[in-house]
Design a protein around this motif. Structure first.
Motif, PDB file in Angstrom:
ATOM      1  N   ALA A 379       6.435  -8.043   3.757  1.00  0.00           N
ATOM      2  CA  ALA A 379       5.254  -7.581   3.023  1.00  0.00           C
ATOM      3  C   ALA A 379       4.869  -6.170   3.448  1.00  0.00           C
ATOM      4  O   ALA A 379       4.507  -5.324   2.616  1.00  0.00           O
ATOM      5  N   ALA A 380       4.941  -5.886   4.752  1.00  0.00           N
ATOM      6  CA  ALA A 380       4.623  -4.541   5.229  1.00  0.00           C
ATOM      7  C   ALA A 380       5.600  -3.517   4.662  1.00  0.00           C
ATOM      8  O   ALA A 380       5.211  -2.405   4.270  1.00  0.00           O
ATOM      9  N   GLU A 381       6.863  -3.899   4.588  1.00  0.00           N
ATOM     10  CA  GLU A 381       7.857  -2.987   4.012  1.00  0.00           C
ATOM     11  C   GLU A 381       7.570  -2.719   2.540  1.00  0.00           C
ATOM     12  O   GLU A 381       7.620  -1.562   2.073  1.00  0.00           O
ATOM     13  N   ARG A 382       7.239  -3.771   1.787  1.00  0.00           N
ATOM     14  CA  ARG A 382       6.959  -3.585   0.356  1.00  0.00           C
ATOM     15  C   ARG A 382       5.713  -2.725   0.151  1.00  0.00           C
ATOM     16  O   ARG A 382       5.688  -1.852  -0.719  1.00  0.00           O
ATOM     17  N   TRP A 384       4.505  -0.523   2.150  1.00  0.00           N
ATOM     18  CA  TRP A 384       4.791   0.868   2.523  1.00  0.00           C
ATOM     19  C   TRP A 384       5.552   1.583   1.414  1.00  0.00           C
ATOM     20  O   TRP A 384       5.249   2.715   1.058  1.00  0.00           O
ATOM     21  N   ARG A 385       6.528   0.904   0.863  1.00  0.00           N
ATOM     22  CA  ARG A 385       7.304   1.505  -0.234  1.00  0.00           C
ATOM     23  C   ARG A 385       6.435   1.678  -1.469  1.00  0.00           C
ATOM     24  O   ARG A 385       6.511   2.701  -2.173  1.00  0.00           O
ATOM     25  N   PRO A 478      -0.369  -5.674   9.133  1.00  0.00           N
ATOM     26  CA  PRO A 478       0.407  -4.430   9.122  1.00  0.00           C
ATOM     27  C   PRO A 478       0.511  -3.811   7.745  1.00  0.00           C
ATOM     28  O   PRO A 478       0.797  -2.615   7.607  1.00  0.00           O
ATOM     29  N   ALA A 479       0.258  -4.627   6.695  1.00  0.00           N
ATOM     30  CA  ALA A 479       0.345  -4.097   5.338  1.00  0.00           C
ATOM     31  C   ALA A 479      -0.975  -3.502   4.855  1.00  0.00           C
ATOM     32  O   ALA A 479      -1.053  -2.947   3.753  1.00  0.00           O
ATOM     33  N   ALA A 480      -2.040  -3.630   5.673  1.00  0.00           N
ATOM     34  CA  ALA A 480      -3.343  -3.142   5.226  1.00  0.00           C
ATOM     35  C   ALA A 480      -3.400  -1.626   5.211  1.00  0.00           C
ATOM     36  O   ALA A 480      -3.878  -1.019   4.248  1.00  0.00           O
TER      37      ALA A 480
END
Length: 625
Positions: A379-382, A384-385, A478-480
């Motif tokens: 989720a954090a990777e998505r 960020w992208r 981390p995705a916030a």
């Protein structure tokens, strides 16, 4: 001399208990810290001084000062190490092992301590046997005087009778619970009696007596004496009660066991040989080692207490046995062996229990799955992208994606609430992870220690799901707030330039159409095409550039969550399990020491008999086999 006359002569004019203690009192040791000697009390010391003149008092044996065990001296060498290990074993196991399993070990330690405080110069030997076997007759033959009642009326021996060849055994007889009125001294017998100095002979009641109290006395005293002479006769030497109740359970005490085939005067030479060989066969089936060919073990011989045939050989063997002064330590050592054998199922594992690195890693992986570490990283990777593409993408594409989200979800909030079922599934996964790791750690452990490991894991698992929830909250999503690379403003500026080119070309064309600007379609068209084509090119370049950093960002977020989760699981579950396994390894090492795998014991058979085995005797001469 009758029994009553002998008792009066032994006891004098005093009361039974007091007179016996005066006769039996003798030198006993001070604790090891003080080299002085002490008696059984002031009254006994004065009585002994009155009874024995100073010129006739027994001198201290030279060999006592040359290194033999002092009166009440501490156990040394291997036995001391084994007793210390057994004591440590019991102490470490009290909260893990049921008290019933440790009761025998505790009894052995108590008896060892009690025997240590008493005379080490004396050897207590009990004569045991069945009804009519002739043990009282043998007792009288060894004493040289009829101190024990014999006869046809059964049972003849109703209470244990003690015969002591030297002073100083009162404490030992008090420990055995033998009253003063049943304590005797043999008649002076010259050099033969000198060899028996230190012997305390006990005539026990019949072990198969019809009176229950007699059997109880036999069982109690057999657990306290230093050695046993079992007297059997040609008719009942194979009695199941003797072998199953006594000889087989006491097979480990072979080095302090004598088995005497009495009444061989009723048999011929060949019949005596056959009975004696069959007796040896039965003892071998009982698991009792026989002291043959110089090896340690039980002594088996034949005699006739009634005619005296073979009695002198038994007296000689007892003399050498007593002078060795190692019977108490051998008895305690055999008791420790028996206690360790009973405790073996409690401390010996089937395999190599423990937690390997693979089991620890699997536990950490299961906890990571339970908290969704991988999903959080992805989720954090998505995010960020998505943030990079959103910041660097064309405004028309971002407007279209916003429209799609509104149409599909009906809301601009992309974060969805986790259903209750997912939370329950996460808790179940945590419990499953704890159960699997506890089963892995306890596999092969003995029952009490496997249960202790599982209980430690369950105590740690209590509240573990809540702790993991708090951990994930404290770490934040981390995705916030994904990081923004330094090149993002340049990409945004390039995208703004491309959009401005599109507007510039469009306005230029409109101006030409309305006649505000000079006609010339090529220049505004090229500017518009450059903006239209350049915008997607900038977005594609940003998407390609952000792929690697976004993946690393997601992996780092997953790694942090995994490590934090593993640390929480280690503190709450793995460390308590490791502590229980460490305690088990400690007690297992103590058990190995207490069991005496490397115990070195002096040999009784070879020392006493010179490596020969006595067969039936005729005319008082033993035949060596």
């Amino acid at each position: 001399m009758t029994v009553d006359d002998d008792a009066r002569e032994s006891l004098g004019e005093k009361g039974d208990g007091e007179a016996s203690r005066e006769r039996e009192s003798g030198p006993a040791p001070e604790p090891l810290a003080t080299p002085t000697r002490w008696d059984d009390g002031l009254i006994a010391r004065r009585a002994a001084e009155r009874a024995v003149p100073a010129s006739e008092q027994e001198p201290v044996a030279e060999d006592d000062e040359a290194g033999l065990p002092p009166l009440g001296g501490a156990y040394g060498g291997t036995l001391r190490t084994r007793l210390d290990a057994l004591h440590e074993l019991v102490g470490l196991s009290r909260t893990r092992v049921e008290s019933e399993a440790l009761a025998e070990a505790g009894r052995v330690l108590d008896e060892a301590a009690a025997r240590q405080r008493l005379s080490a110069r004396h050897t207590v030997v009990a004569i045991a046997g069945a009804t009519g076997s002739g043990k009282s007759t043998l007792f009288n033959a060894l004493a040289g005087v009829p101190v024990s009642e014999t006869g046809l009326r059964r049972p003849t021996t109703a209470a244990p009778l003690a015969l002591s060849w030297s002073e100083g055994a009162a404490g030992l007889l008090d420990r055995l619970g033998i009253p003063g009125r049943l304590r005797r001294r043999p008649l002076a017998g010259g050099a033969a009696d000198a060899d028996l100095q230190g012997l305390v002979l006990i005539d026990l009641p019949d072990h198969d007596s019809a009176v229950t109290a007699h059997r109880d006395q036999v069982d109690r005293l057999l657990g306290l004496v230093d050695a046993v002479i079992w007297v059997v006769d040609p008719e009942k030497y194979a009695d199941a009660a003797l072998h199953e109740r006594y000889l087989r359970p006491l097979a480990g005490h072979a080095e302090i066991t004598f088995v005497v085939l009495n009444q061989i005067d009723r048999l011929g030479t060949e019949a005596a040989d056959l009975v004696l060989d069959d007796l040896r066969r039965l003892l071998d089936e009982d698991g009792m080692a026989l002291g043959e060919h110089g090896e340690p073990g039980a002594t088996v011989l034949a005699l006739s207490a009634l005619t005296g045939e073979g009695v002198s050989e038994l007296r000689d063997m007892l003399g050498r046995f007593v002078q060795e002064r190692v019977a108490p330590e051998r008895r305690i050592s055999a008791d420790v062996d028996a206690a360790a054998a009973r405790l073996r199922p409690v401390y010996v594992a089937d395999g190599r229990p423990g937690l390997g690195e693979r089991a620890r890693q699997d536990f950490a992986d299961r906890l990571a799955v339970a908290v969704g570490a991988q999903a959080a990283g992805e989720a954090a990777e998505r995010v960020w992208r998505r943030g990079a593409i959103r910041a660097c993408g064309t405004p028309w594409l971002r407007l279209y994606r916003w429209y799609e989200r509104v149409r599909e979800h009906g809301s601009t909030d992309s974060r969805l609430q986790a259903p209750v079922e997912d939370e329950l599934t996460a808790r179940q996964r945590v419990e499953q992870a704890v159960r699997i790791v506890s089963d892995e750690a306890s596999r092969g452990l003995p029952g009490p220690w496997a249960q202790a490991v599982r209980e430690a894991a369950l105590r740690g698992a209590d509240g573990l799901p809540e702790a993991l929830d708090e951990l994930t909250v404290s770490m934040g999503d981390p995705a916030a707030r994904p990081p923004r690379p330094a090149w993002w403003p340049a990409a945004v500026l390039a995208q703004v330039v491309m959009t401005c080119l599109q507007f510039l070309g469009a306005l230029w064309l409109v101006g030409q159409i309305v006649g505000v600007m000079e006609p010339g379609i090529l220049a505004p068209v090229l500017i518009m095409i450059a903006g239209i084509v350049g915008g997607p090119l900038v977005e594609w370049a940003c998407a390609a550039a952000v792929r690697g950093p976004a993946r690393r960002y997601g992996q780092e977020a997953e790694r942090r969550l995994r490590e934090a989760t593993a640390a929480c699981g280690r503190d709450r579950v793995l460390d308590p399990i490791a502590a229980e396994l460490m305690r088990y390894r400690e007690v297992r090492e103590q058990f190995v020491t207490a069991s005496g795998a490397t115990r070195v014991a002096s040999r009784i058979g070879g020392t006493r008999l010179g490596g020969t085995r006595l067969g039936p005797t005729r005319g008082g001469v033993a035949r060596a086999r």
